[in-house]
Design an enzyme around this catalytic site. Sequence first.
Site, short mmCIF file in Angstrom:
data_model
loop_
_atom_site.label_atom_id
_atom_site.label_comp_id
_atom_site.label_asym_id
_atom_site.label_seq_id
_atom_site.Cartn_x
_atom_site.Cartn_y
_atom_site.Cartn_z
N ASN A 42 0.87 -1.16 0.59
CA ASN A 42 0.22 -0.15 0.01
C ASN A 42 1.10 1.38 0.26
O ASN A 42 0.31 2.58 -0.42
CB ASN A 42 -0.85 0.17 1.06
CG ASN A 42 -2.08 -1.11 0.89
OD1 ASN A 42 -2.28 -1.56 -0.31
ND2 ASN A 42 -3.25 -1.77 2.36
N LYS A 190 -14.27 13.16 6.91
CA LYS A 190 -13.85 11.49 7.10
C LYS A 190 -12.46 11.53 6.56
O LYS A 190 -11.84 11.84 5.23
CB LYS A 190 -15.24 10.55 6.07
CG LYS A 190 -14.41 9.48 7.06
CD LYS A 190 -15.86 8.39 5.71
CE LYS A 190 -15.66 7.60 6.40
NZ LYS A 190 -17.17 6.35 5.45
N ASP A 335 -7.21 -3.38 7.75
CA ASP A 335 -6.49 -5.00 6.78
C ASP A 335 -5.78 -5.95 7.60
O ASP A 335 -5.21 -7.02 7.22
CB ASP A 335 -5.42 -4.53 6.14
CG ASP A 335 -5.75 -3.20 5.66
OD1 ASP A 335 -7.03 -3.33 4.69
OD2 ASP A 335 -4.95 -2.20 5.09
N ILE A 357 -14.54 0.63 9.48
CA ILE A 357 -14.16 1.30 8.76
C ILE A 357 -15.04 0.70 7.02
O ILE A 357 -15.43 1.74 6.32
CB ILE A 357 -12.77 1.20 8.90
CG1 ILE A 357 -11.64 1.27 9.25
CG2 ILE A 357 -11.78 2.07 7.03
CD1 ILE A 357 -11.53 3.09 8.80
C1 EPZ Z 1 -7.65 2.40 1.96
O1 EPZ Z 1 -7.61 2.34 0.95
C2 EPZ Z 1 -6.11 0.74 1.72
N1 EPZ Z 1 -5.61 0.05 0.16
C3 EPZ Z 1 -7.12 -0.41 1.75
O2 EPZ Z 1 -6.20 -1.85 1.97
C4 EPZ Z 1 -7.53 -0.70 3.65
O3 EPZ Z 1 -8.61 -1.04 3.81
C5 EPZ Z 1 -8.21 1.18 3.70
O4 EPZ Z 1 -7.08 2.28 3.14
C6 EPZ Z 1 -8.29 1.78 5.84
O5 EPZ Z 1 -7.26 1.58 6.01
C7 EPZ Z 1 -4.46 0.84 -0.63
O6 EPZ Z 1 -3.83 1.73 0.62
C8 EPZ Z 1 -4.01 0.24 -1.61
P1 EPZ Z 1 -9.80 5.00 2.44
P2 EPZ Z 1 -8.48 3.10 0.11
O7 EPZ Z 1 -10.70 5.94 1.37
O8 EPZ Z 1 -7.82 4.00 0.46
C9 EPZ Z 1 -14.73 5.88 3.02
C10 EPZ Z 1 -5.86 -4.07 1.80
O9 EPZ Z 1 -6.44 -4.98 1.40
N2 EPZ Z 1 -14.64 6.59 2.04
O10 EPZ Z 1 -9.26 4.62 3.30
O11 EPZ Z 1 -9.88 2.53 -0.72
C11 EPZ Z 1 -14.78 4.32 2.42
O12 EPZ Z 1 -15.86 3.97 2.18
C12 EPZ Z 1 -6.59 -2.67 1.58
O13 EPZ Z 1 -4.83 -3.75 1.28
C13 EPZ Z 1 -15.74 7.62 1.26
O14 EPZ Z 1 -16.65 7.45 2.17
O15 EPZ Z 1 -9.79 3.62 1.96
C14 EPZ Z 1 -14.35 3.79 3.96
O16 EPZ Z 1 -14.99 3.76 4.47
C15 EPZ Z 1 -8.39 -3.01 0.71
N3 EPZ Z 1 -15.48 8.50 0.19
C16 EPZ Z 1 -13.82 4.71 4.41
O17 EPZ Z 1 -13.44 5.87 3.79
C17 EPZ Z 1 -14.68 8.89 0.02
O18 EPZ Z 1 -13.74 8.96 -1.17
C18 EPZ Z 1 -12.01 4.58 4.74
O19 EPZ Z 1 -11.63 4.65 2.97
C19 EPZ Z 1 -13.57 7.84 0.61
C20 EPZ Z 1 -13.82 6.93 1.16
#
Ligand code: EPZ
Length: 449
Positions: A42, A190, A335, A357
């Site tokens: 990541n 958020k 994760d 999350i």
């Molecule tokens: C990153 O995903 C990671 N991916 C994920 O790892 C990890 O689970 C996640 O962060 C949380 O730590 C990578 O780094 C490649 P977020 P990301 O945006 O960026 C909401 C793995 O297994 N949200 O932090 O997609 C979202 O729905 C992966 O390696 C919005 O509402 O996660 C979630 O509920 C899977 N609007 C929360 O925020 C947005 O525009 C956190 O998601 C963006 C996100």
Amino acid sequence: MLGLLADSCGFSTWRRLEFMDRIRIVGGHSLRGSIPISGAKNAALPLLIASLLTEDRLTLKNVPNLADVNLLVRILRNHGVDLAVDGKRSSPSGHLGDTIHLTARDIVDTTAPYEMVSRMRASFWVLGPLIARMGEARVSLPGGCAIGTRPVDLHLTGLKALGAEIDIDSGYVVAKAPKGLRGAHIVFPKVSVGATHNVLLAAALAKGETVIENAAREPEIGDVATCLTKMGAHVEGIGTSVLRVQGRDRLEGAVHTVLPDRIETGTFAMAVAATGGDVLLEGAHINDLKTALDILGETGTSVEATEAGVRIARNGGGIQPVSVETQPFPGFPTDLQAQLMALLTRASGTSVIRETIFENRFMHVQELARLGADIQLHGDTATIKGVKELKGAPVMATDLRASVSLVIAGLAGEGETVINRVYHLDRGFEQLERKLSACGAEIERLSSG
Ligand code: EPZ
């Protein structure tokens, strides 16, 4: 697994072959020895994307050899990034990292197509760098592990604040910034890892200062910010929730080493706690995983920072139940939620895990139940009653971290577990079977090819 750039058989052929692979485990062996921790997936993904920001060469060391990295490399090539790889991988117990040189002298295509972006969510993060460098981008709305709805509103709000004009057209984000991007003050409502990466990368080439408040604090963000600083943008507040980025008209090349994978570290730590044994996780950074390792300590597992990494041991003694809630960094990482649950299935008492999350990240629960786990789900909360033993069974991998929780349960259970659809595992774990069998696990890949 396939070599990093050895995609001569084509990605679709590769997917068909790997899709059918299975992993067979005979459980009941404790783990002893050492496991080298690979570069963090990541962090490697956004660092590879950072190559789009400069016409100079960006050299990344310690890049893990993973399906997600391979896919992103194909996407970057499509945009016109030239790639060269240095250094052969050494023995399984040696240094596993690869060095990749990326040069985006000319960006020949600013479209990131559905066929590619829909397979991996992080590839959506090319959006910010493409708008910043080229003043335009057309990027498919993303896919990725099916762990929740996963919107991109925060990414778009952040990029709009920097001056991008954004429309959604036929499943694509179509963005323009004819006058270039300019620094802005962004307060995320958020915490989002991806939105922070996207805006941070774009801000590095925006005019003036960008302030990102309520930024994600994950160590992978810090790694990208450090690399951007080496490239000439100045980023203050690394590791805090307020990032101040001084953008530059032009960024330079740099050499950067990807930090060790804290989720891989936590995964092997949970595996050792589940099977019993004593393993040194070579090169692991204890501070990047403090909350999770503290929780592991509460389960009765010994955690020790050494000069060489982190040593995890559980020799005799039961597994104590714990209550945990997933949170953005520095909290307990989502994760590692599935892996912790696999461990707690054999605790001497009842544990509770609340997933805050992602709303659909419990797909491993029904598969763990096939091995005999006793888990009740109520909304975002799982109640895990420890059982005396797990018994091997055929199971199905559903997403990356869920899959590896089945590996942990299989290793700790009695008898044979066969995990189907292991291509999920290959997205994020480098040489998993080799690393575990070197420590005494009975685990093999049943190849379909
Ligand atoms: C990153 O995903 C990671 N991916 C994920 O790892 C990890 O689970 C996640 O962060 C949380 O730590 C990578 O780094 C490649 P977020 P990301 O945006 O960026 C909401 C793995 O297994 N949200 O932090 O997609 C979202 O729905 C992966 O390696 C919005 O509402 O996660 C979630 O509920 C899977 N609007 C929360 O925020 C947005 O525009 C956190 O998601 C963006 C996100």
